[in-house]
Motif scaffolding. Structure first.
Motif, PDB file in Angstrom:
ATOM      1  N   THR A  22      -7.137  33.543  -6.492  1.00 42.76           N
ATOM      2  CA  THR A  22      -7.742  32.524  -7.355  1.00 42.76           C
ATOM      3  C   THR A  22      -8.492  33.124  -8.539  1.00 42.76           C
ATOM      4  O   THR A  22      -8.566  32.505  -9.594  1.00 42.76           O
ATOM      5  CB  THR A  22      -8.681  31.600  -6.557  1.00 42.76           C
ATOM      6  OG1 THR A  22      -9.646  32.391  -5.854  1.00 42.76           O
ATOM      7  CG2 THR A  22      -7.890  30.762  -5.569  1.00 42.76           C
ATOM      8  N   GLU A  23      -9.036  34.318  -8.399  1.00 44.23           N
ATOM      9  CA  GLU A  23      -9.700  34.963  -9.539  1.00 44.23           C
ATOM     10  C   GLU A  23      -8.686  35.353 -10.603  1.00 44.23           C
ATOM     11  O   GLU A  23      -8.888  35.103 -11.788  1.00 44.23           O
ATOM     12  CB  GLU A  23     -10.505  36.178  -9.079  1.00 44.23           C
ATOM     13  CG  GLU A  23     -11.783  35.804  -8.372  1.00 44.23           C
ATOM     14  CD  GLU A  23     -12.623  37.033  -8.052  1.00 44.23           C
ATOM     15  OE1 GLU A  23     -12.566  38.043  -8.783  1.00 44.23           O
ATOM     16  OE2 GLU A  23     -13.361  36.978  -7.047  1.00 44.23           O
ATOM     17  N   LYS A  24      -7.596  35.947 -10.177  1.00 39.28           N
ATOM     18  CA  LYS A  24      -6.558  36.367 -11.111  1.00 39.28           C
ATOM     19  C   LYS A  24      -5.910  35.167 -11.816  1.00 39.28           C
ATOM     20  O   LYS A  24      -5.620  35.202 -12.999  1.00 39.28           O
ATOM     21  CB  LYS A  24      -5.474  37.159 -10.365  1.00 39.28           C
ATOM     22  CG  LYS A  24      -4.339  37.640 -11.234  1.00 39.28           C
ATOM     23  CD  LYS A  24      -3.342  38.467 -10.441  1.00 39.28           C
ATOM     24  CE  LYS A  24      -2.217  38.959 -11.312  1.00 39.28           C
ATOM     25  NZ  LYS A  24      -1.271  39.805 -10.574  1.00 39.28           N
ATOM     26  N   PHE A  25      -5.732  34.069 -11.079  1.00 35.31           N
ATOM     27  CA  PHE A  25      -5.039  32.892 -11.608  1.00 35.31           C
ATOM     28  C   PHE A  25      -5.990  31.831 -12.173  1.00 35.31           C
ATOM     29  O   PHE A  25      -5.556  30.733 -12.521  1.00 35.31           O
ATOM     30  CB  PHE A  25      -4.160  32.256 -10.518  1.00 35.31           C
ATOM     31  CG  PHE A  25      -2.853  32.974 -10.322  1.00 35.31           C
ATOM     32  CD1 PHE A  25      -1.694  32.512 -10.887  1.00 35.31           C
ATOM     33  CD2 PHE A  25      -2.803  34.137  -9.570  1.00 35.31           C
ATOM     34  CE1 PHE A  25      -0.486  33.166 -10.715  1.00 35.31           C
ATOM     35  CE2 PHE A  25      -1.605  34.810  -9.387  1.00 35.31           C
ATOM     36  CZ  PHE A  25      -0.446  34.323  -9.960  1.00 35.31           C
ATOM     37  N   ALA A  26      -7.275  32.143 -12.271  1.00 32.68           N
ATOM     38  CA  ALA A  26      -8.284  31.147 -12.681  1.00 32.68           C
ATOM     39  C   ALA A  26      -7.900  30.398 -13.959  1.00 32.68           C
ATOM     40  O   ALA A  26      -8.070  29.184 -14.036  1.00 32.68           O
ATOM     41  CB  ALA A  26      -9.645  31.811 -12.834  1.00 32.68           C
ATOM     42  N   GLU A  27      -7.390  31.087 -14.946  1.00 29.53           N
ATOM     43  CA  GLU A  27      -7.039  30.433 -16.217  1.00 29.53           C
ATOM     44  C   GLU A  27      -5.890  29.441 -16.081  1.00 29.53           C
ATOM     45  O   GLU A  27      -5.708  28.571 -16.925  1.00 29.53           O
ATOM     46  CB  GLU A  27      -6.702  31.478 -17.281  1.00 29.53           C
ATOM     47  CG  GLU A  27      -5.409  32.245 -17.004  1.00 29.53           C
ATOM     48  CD  GLU A  27      -5.146  33.350 -17.989  1.00 29.53           C
ATOM     49  OE1 GLU A  27      -4.713  33.058 -19.114  1.00 29.53           O
ATOM     50  OE2 GLU A  27      -5.374  34.527 -17.604  1.00 29.53           O
ATOM     51  N   PHE A  28      -5.117  29.566 -14.995  1.00 27.91           N
ATOM     52  CA  PHE A  28      -3.962  28.689 -14.795  1.00 27.91           C
ATOM     53  C   PHE A  28      -4.202  27.584 -13.775  1.00 27.91           C
ATOM     54  O   PHE A  28      -3.328  26.761 -13.540  1.00 27.91           O
ATOM     55  CB  PHE A  28      -2.741  29.513 -14.362  1.00 27.91           C
ATOM     56  CG  PHE A  28      -2.325  30.545 -15.367  1.00 27.91           C
ATOM     57  CD1 PHE A  28      -1.788  30.171 -16.589  1.00 27.91           C
ATOM     58  CD2 PHE A  28      -2.468  31.897 -15.087  1.00 27.91           C
ATOM     59  CE1 PHE A  28      -1.398  31.117 -17.526  1.00 27.91           C
ATOM     60  CE2 PHE A  28      -2.076  32.843 -16.010  1.00 27.91           C
ATOM     61  CZ  PHE A  28      -1.542  32.448 -17.232  1.00 27.91           C
ATOM     62  N   LEU A  29      -5.359  27.587 -13.126  1.00 28.65           N
ATOM     63  CA  LEU A  29      -5.627  26.608 -12.063  1.00 28.65           C
ATOM     64  C   LEU A  29      -6.310  25.351 -12.593  1.00 28.65           C
ATOM     65  O   LEU A  29      -7.166  25.409 -13.462  1.00 28.65           O
ATOM     66  CB  LEU A  29      -6.493  27.240 -10.976  1.00 28.65           C
ATOM     67  CG  LEU A  29      -5.835  28.370 -10.190  1.00 28.65           C
ATOM     68  CD1 LEU A  29      -6.855  28.972  -9.205  1.00 28.65           C
ATOM     69  CD2 LEU A  29      -4.614  27.881  -9.433  1.00 28.65           C
TER      70      LEU A  29
END
Length: 102
Positions: A94-101
């Motif tokens: 979730t940290e890595k994908f934060a901008e896409f969530l």
């Protein structure tokens, strides 16, 4: 053609603005999903939605149902490439994908 992909491959693809179909149940999708993804659970709906696309990315909860759905979509005549996230939505960083969530 159906291909399993890891989360790094999905991450790079999201930067390019690919078509993501999230096949999880509506409640799971509403709780959290990739921003530009669409929520469809039936193979027929996916084929209709993706008919003009050359590739689609399927995401499910744990990584198993996306492959099963890809096989159904392919049988119904979708000729593009189908990429299935092998770890499922539940294991995304979730940290890595934060901008896409969303």
């Amino acid at each position: 053609m159906i291909r399993k992909i890891d989360e790094s491959t999905l991450f790079d693809a999201l930067k390019r603005g690919v078509c993501v179909v999230d096949i999880r149940v509506k409640n799971s999708f509403k709780a959290a999903h990739l921003k530009e993804s669409v929520n469809l659970q039936a193979a027929e709906e996916i084929v209709k939605f993706a008919k003009e696309k050359s590739e689609i990315y399927l995401v499910c909860f744990a990584g198993t149902r996306s492959v099963e759905m890809a096989q159904k979509v392919e049988k119904l005549g979708f000729c593009g490439e189908i990429f299935c996230l092998d770890c499922g939505f539940m294991r995304l960083d979730t940290e890595k994908f934060a901008e896409f969530l969303a």
